[in-house]
Design an enzyme around this catalytic site. Structure first.
Site, short mmCIF file in Angstrom:
data_model
loop_
_atom_site.label_atom_id
_atom_site.label_comp_id
_atom_site.label_asym_id
_atom_site.label_seq_id
_atom_site.Cartn_x
_atom_site.Cartn_y
_atom_site.Cartn_z
CE1 TYR A 161 -3.55 -2.55 -0.15
CE2 TYR A 161 -3.95 -2.26 2.18
CZ TYR A 161 -4.25 -2.79 0.92
OH TYR A 161 -5.28 -3.53 0.80
CB SER A 173 -7.02 -11.09 0.31
OG SER A 173 -7.68 -10.12 0.07
CG ASN A 174 -8.95 -10.19 -3.67
OD1 ASN A 174 -10.10 -9.87 -3.49
ND2 ASN A 174 -7.95 -9.64 -3.19
CD1 TRP A 194 -11.15 -7.01 -0.69
CD2 TRP A 194 -11.48 -5.26 -2.07
NE1 TRP A 194 -11.07 -7.39 -2.08
CE2 TRP A 194 -11.13 -6.38 -2.96
CE3 TRP A 194 -11.86 -4.11 -2.87
CZ2 TRP A 194 -11.26 -6.47 -4.35
CZ3 TRP A 194 -11.86 -4.02 -4.09
CH2 TRP A 194 -11.36 -5.09 -4.92
CB SER A 195 -13.84 -1.45 -2.12
OG SER A 195 -12.61 -1.13 -2.47
CG ASN A 247 -27.47 2.45 -12.37
OD1 ASN A 247 -26.59 3.36 -12.10
ND2 ASN A 247 -28.51 2.48 -13.11
CB SER A 286 -13.26 7.60 4.84
OG SER A 286 -13.42 8.84 5.01
#
Ligand SMILES: NC(=O)c1ccc[n+]([C@@H]2O[C@H](COP(=O)([O-])OP(=O)(O)OC[C@H]3O[C@@H](n4cnc5c(N)ncnc54)[C@H](OP(=O)(O)O)[C@@H]3O)[C@@H](O)[C@H]2O)c1
Length: 309
Positions: free
Chosen positions: A57, A160-161, A211-212, A234, A274
């Site tokens: 990161y 992760s993922n 995440w996100s 959307n 954030s």
């Protein structure tokens, strides 16, 4: 904030985690330090105890600035569960090399050492494999994990993922349970509800980390572009439903979007990203909001763009 156990470990985490991906993106050491310090203290004060990093990161700067703040305020470390990730190698290091994933023993041990140095801590509480390496040799990873654990450098491990089958393969070679699978989940990314990821977490008592959780800002007041996997969704259809529920419940749309994640019975932990102290504090209120089943499905319907069949 309420807490919960991570997987079957003895680690206790707040119901929302704080993600450190964006704490050092300003490209100026003094400005990064101020941003990171304000964000981390806001998170600690609001009750977040799980702090999520990766060796890569901000090209290592996120861990380094975090380490500086820990050195300046030594009391902080004991109030935190520190998670990081390894296994991704940068492009052009060495020159001409592509972005690639590397779960070789040598790389995993070197990356853990790097994170320990950057963070300035003696132990990483939770080490994730960042993204699945197609060349993963599960026995080799198990050997590296054993070395890291025996040396006291890493307490617990996660991924992760990972798809459910990748998770099962690695788990089959380990003498202890993996603690977490950190995946993208939000109202802009529903695949973990369909592909078995959250089912597997619930079945095996593995904690999913999301995440996100606000779609990198699109479910808040920012974010310009959809992330690659979000193309089917959307935000314009989701925001009015978030706003309606937020108005009825007297909270913000972000709090509703985070509470939508918290309601899942796999005991998902959203990783708030954030860097704005007021938002970090405000998002913690999601822990107090229990959505009804009807509210939850109204949001899924808006995300799908169609009624449930
Ligand atoms: N394992 C993985 O592969 C992976 C991938 C990505 C992320 N992660 C982890 O997940 C964490 C969170 O990811 P994320 O940062 O994309 O999460 P997020 O909470 O979905 O998005 C946060 C971003 O949205 C912006 N934003 C704009 N308006 C906002 C609003 N009203 N409320 C909240 N945010 C708003 C924030 O800007 P401000 O700072 O100005 O508020 C920030 O840039 C990361 O820090 C990292 O730890 C892991």
């Amino acid at each position: 904030m309420r807490t919960q156990t991570l997987g079957q470990t003895s680690l206790q985490s707040s119901r929302l985690a704080y993600g450190c991906w964006r704490i050092a993106t300003r490209g100026d050491a003094a400005a990064d330090y101020e941003t990171a310090r304000a964000a981390i203290f806001a998170a600690v004060d609001a009750g977040y105890t799980l702090f999520d990093h990766a060796d890569i990161y901000c090209d290592g700067e996120a861990e380094r600035v975090f380490g500086r703040i820990l050195r300046e305020s030594p009391g902080l470390r004991a109030r935190m569960v520190i998670a990081t990730k390894g296994g991704i190698r940068f492009k052009n290091r060495p020159a001409g090399a592509p972005v690639r994933y590397d779960f070789s023993r040598g790389h995993l041990l070197a990356q853990a050492e790097l994170s320990l140095r950057q963070l300035g801590v003696e132990t990483i509480d939770l080490l994730h494999l960042h993204r699945p390496d197609y060349l993963m040799d599960a026995d080799e990873v198990a050997g590296a994990f054993a070395e890291l654990r025996q040396s006291g450098k890493v307490r617990e491990f996660g991924v992760s993922n990972f798809s459910p089958s990748q998770f099962s393969l690695l788990q089959s070679r380990l003498p202890f349970p993996l603690a977490v699978n950190q995946v993208e989940v939000s109202l802009l990314q529903l695949y973990a509800l369909h592909d078995g990821t959250l089912d597997q977490c619930q079945q095996l008592k593995v904690t999913p980390l999301a995440w996100s959780p606000l779609g990198a800002g699109l479910l808040g007041s920012g974010g310009k572009d959809l992330l690659p996997g979000q193309a089917h969704y959307n935000p314009k259809a989701i925001l009015p439903v978030l706003d309606r529920i937020a108005g009825e419940r007297g909270v913000t749309r972000e709090v509703v979007a985070l509470a939508w994640l918290l309601k899942h019975p796999s005991r998902l932990i959203p990783i708030v990203g954030s860097t704005n102290p007021a938002r970090i504090r405000q998002h913690a209120a999601a822990d107090q909001l229990e959505l009804t089943r009807e509210e939850w499905y109204h949001l899924v319907t808006a995300a799908r763009g169609a009624e449930m069949p």
